[in-house]
Write an enzyme that holds these catalytic residues in place. Structure first.
Site, PDB file in Angstrom:
ATOM      1  N   GLU A  58      42.147  37.126  37.263  1.00  0.00           N
ATOM      2  CA  GLU A  58      43.444  38.752  36.931  1.00  0.00           C
ATOM      3  C   GLU A  58      43.365  37.784  37.485  1.00  0.00           C
ATOM      4  OE1 GLU A  58      40.081  38.609  36.073  1.00  0.00           O
ATOM      5  OE2 GLU A  58      39.617  38.938  33.507  1.00  0.00           O
ATOM      6  N   HIS A 127      33.848  47.625  29.286  1.00  0.00           N
ATOM      7  CA  HIS A 127      34.582  47.007  28.146  1.00  0.00           C
ATOM      8  C   HIS A 127      35.803  48.342  27.559  1.00  0.00           C
ATOM      9  CE1 HIS A 127      32.941  43.535  29.569  1.00  0.00           C
ATOM     10  NE2 HIS A 127      33.537  42.471  29.265  1.00  0.00           N
TER      11      HIS A 127
END
Lengths: 345, 322
Positions: A58, A127
């Site tokens: 990322e 998440h």
């Protein structure tokens, strides 16, 4: 007009903008396959050059996007989950958001970071967080959080055309929600909210995932003769302060509803602004409805208890109508018991 | 290598040295706000690498970035004005030493975060490939940055995408005040290239011509679509991590006198000068004249910076959203 899901609207926006402008490209992990279907099928039309699958890196992907943006391209970086932005925070905050300013305007950074935000599907703590306040606190980022397919398409197209870095947050709980999406081209301006339901008694301000709860609450309140005005801000930064203040000037009561946590959350900012700039119009203390200040639990029962519900909004609206405030002493007791809870004693 | 190229590299090095010496003096006199990290002792790397680049190639720099700006062709006046925080500086006084950039010459910015600039160079390389140009991007960083995740993620990403990026590790043996061997599991940073399937090259970072040769080979490879290279240039940091560090280290010592003396001996500028004179490449008086001109230009930059206006406070809201 066709009914489309939120993710289908996202895909339409991406496809249209990629057709319109050859400098727009999509990059991220599994964008070819499209985990949330918002990017699925684009590879067939645009190929490897413009739909780029990356390693699970990322930080590097977020930063490579900046490098591409400052050298003439318009990347859309799909980082999948809002929480994955944490892994890329240095590049987003220190490079994407800062470059134009710290280099004295020598460059612009037209980049979109696209993620699913918040909870509601038992995805667990890693998440399911509503990460948007972190980015609202970063100077010169724009933060967009549409609540329905129509807005998602029009705002994503605007975000891609914007010359500034934009965090585009799709509420995780709304990915499958359907709504009317016109076939003809349209773009919605960033920074403009919308009155979803007009009302005279209390202003309920929301965005993204909590808009359905705010609307549901307004129906319950209407049964009791209370007419709530529901605002969907759509963009969190820059946000439509004028729309909110005008509404409060009319209703005299304010409830801020947001999934993020209470301390320095989005609702805190809206409430502080109302207290600062519309105090004279207020008939009762403004109320915040935020996510509970804990990590996101897995159990559907527990997760529902953490995320603001329509009932929470109804109760908050009623508190503004009663106009009564809890005595400060009671608040202290509540705080002490909270601390006991946190420390496990 | 032709004589013009050698003189070109030497000129870039000398420009860096004279500029940095002046900055060191100004800082010691308390004339510069903030802090500065000088490039003295490492000139051969920026000069050797940038001499192998075209004007339209990109570089991304570090907190020790003055040398990279100068080597890429940066302007003394605008640099010095930025160090003074003046409105005429490269970033209108909003960047300072650690954020100097000159987009007009492909210098995409110094970077205050160790390893923070590396992904940007990957993106600039991606951009060149996407647009179908044969530009390349160079990422300068130190041995310390090679322990950051951004380094590893960037090498892998550039390698799998075969991007035209040259990773240049300026190994000056110290990450701030900690010697490399204490915090780095390998002796040579270059071996880390193996983990990403790309060439890793070690070069004497005090030898500008050796650096140039290594960079030229990596640039040719990148332009040819063969992907990235990691170059480790071993060098010495002549000064401290930051100017004025003695004050905040409060007497703490982290390098021996012997080591400092060795760094003085391995002065890349002296090495280059001696070689040029020995090869009769250029007459000593021509070199003196060059030195004089550069010293003069630095003095003019200081005068320019001093007479430049401070930014207006209203400028805080400029260069924001467009």
């Amino acid at each position: 007009m066709a009914k489309k899901t939120y993710v289908a609207a996202i895909k339409d926006a991406l496809a249209e903008e990629m057709r319109r402008d050859s400098s727009v490209f999509l990059i991220g992990e599994d964008v070819r396959l499209g985990v949330f279907a918002g990017t699925r099928g684009l590879h067939a039309e645009f190929g490897d050059r413009r739909v780029i699958d990356t390693p699970i890196s990322e930080l590097a992907v977020a930063g490579a996007g900046v490098g591409a943006a400052i050298t003439g391209l318009r990347p859309v970086v799909d980082l999948m989950f809002g929480t994955f932005l944490y892994l890329a925070l240095d590049q987003i905050v220190q490079q994407a958001a800062s470059a134009r300013y710290m280099f004295g305007g020598q460059t612009r950074v037209p980049i979109v970071y696209m993620v699913q935000n918040g909870g509601g599907i038992s995805a667990g703590a890693h998440h399911s967080q509503a990460v948007h306040p972190i980015f609202m606190n970063v100077p010169l980022l724009k933060v967009v959080m549409p609540s329905n397919p129509y807005d998602a398409k029009g705002l994503l197209k605007a975000a891609i055309r914007d010359d500034n870095p934009v965090i585009f947050l799709s509420p995780l709980s709304l990915t499958g929600v359907r709504g009317e999406v016109p076939d003809e081209e349209y773009v919605l301006p960033l920074g403009k909210g919308e009155i979803k339901r007009p009302g005279r008694d209390v202003t309920i301000c929301s965005a993204g995932a909590t808009v359905p709860a705010a609307l549901k609450a307004s129906q319950t309140l209407a049964v009791e003769g209370i007419e709530a005005e529901v605002i969907d801000l759509r963009t969190l930064k820059p946000w439509d302060e004028a729309l909110v203040l005008e509404s409060v000037a009319k209703t005299g009561r304010f409830v801020a509803v947001d999934e993020s946590k209470p301390i320095c959350g989005a609702a805190s900012e809206w409430t502080a602004t109302v207290a600062e700039k519309a105090f004279a119009y207020l008939k009762a203390p403004p109320q915040r409805v935020s996510g509970k200040d804990v990590a996101s639990p897995f159990s559907p029962v527990l997760e529902r208890a953490v995320i603001p519900s329509a009932d929470d909004v109804v109760m908050a609206a009623k508190r503004t109508l009663l106009g009564a405030q809890e005595p400060i002493a009671q608040s202290h007791e509540a705080r002490d018991s909270n601390q006991a809870l946190v420390h496990g004693s | 290598m032709d004589n013009d190229k050698i003189l070109d590299i030497y000129t870039r090095m000398l420009r860096i040295r004279r500029f940095e010496e002046q900055v060191g003096i100004l800082f010691a006199q308390g004339q510069l706000p903030g802090f500065v990290h000088l490039y003295i002792g490492e000139e051969a790397i920026a000069a050797g690498v940038c001499a192998a680049l075209r004007d339209d190639d990109y570089i991304v720099s570090t907190h020790r970035g003055h040398g990279h700006v100068i080597a890429k062709g940066g302007d003394f006046n605008r640099m010095m004005a930025e160090l003074f925080g003046k409105a005429t500086g490269y970033c209108k006084g909003k960047g300072g030493s650690m954020h100097i950039a000159d987009f007009s010459i492909g210098m995409l910015g110094a970077c205050g975060i160790v390893g923070g600039g590396i992904p940007l160079a990957v993106g600039a390389g991606l951009s060149a490939a996407y647009r179908g140009t044969d530009q390349v991007a160079v990422s300068f960083f130190g041995d310390g940055a090679s322990n950051e995740g951004s380094f590893h993620e960037s090498l892998n990403l550039a390698a799998v995408m075969k991007l035209p990026v040259i990773f240049v590790c300026e190994n000056n043996r110290y990450g701030e005040f900690t010697p490399m061997e204490k915090v780095t599991a390998v002796r040579d940073i270059a071996v880390r290239a193996t983990g990403y399937g790309i060439p890793g090259v070690i070069v004497d970072g005090t030898d500008a011509l050796a650096v140039y040769d290594a960079a030229a080979a990596a640039v040719a490879r990148a332009r040819n679509g063969e992907g990235p290279t990691l170059i480790e240039a071993k060098t010495h940091r002549r000064g401290g991590h930051a100017e004025g560090e003695k004050a905040f280290l409060a007497g703490g010592v982290y390098r021996s006198q012997e080591e400092l003396a060795e760094a003085q001996l391995k002065d890349p500028l002296l090495i280059m000068h001696r070689r040029m004179v020995a090869m009769h490449l250029i007459a000593p008086d021509v070199l003196e004249e060059l030195d004089h001109r550069i010293t003069q230009a630095v003095a003019e930059a200081v005068a320019f910076a001093r007479r430049s206006p401070d930014p207006e406070p209203e400028a805080i809201y400029e260069d924001t959203w467009i």
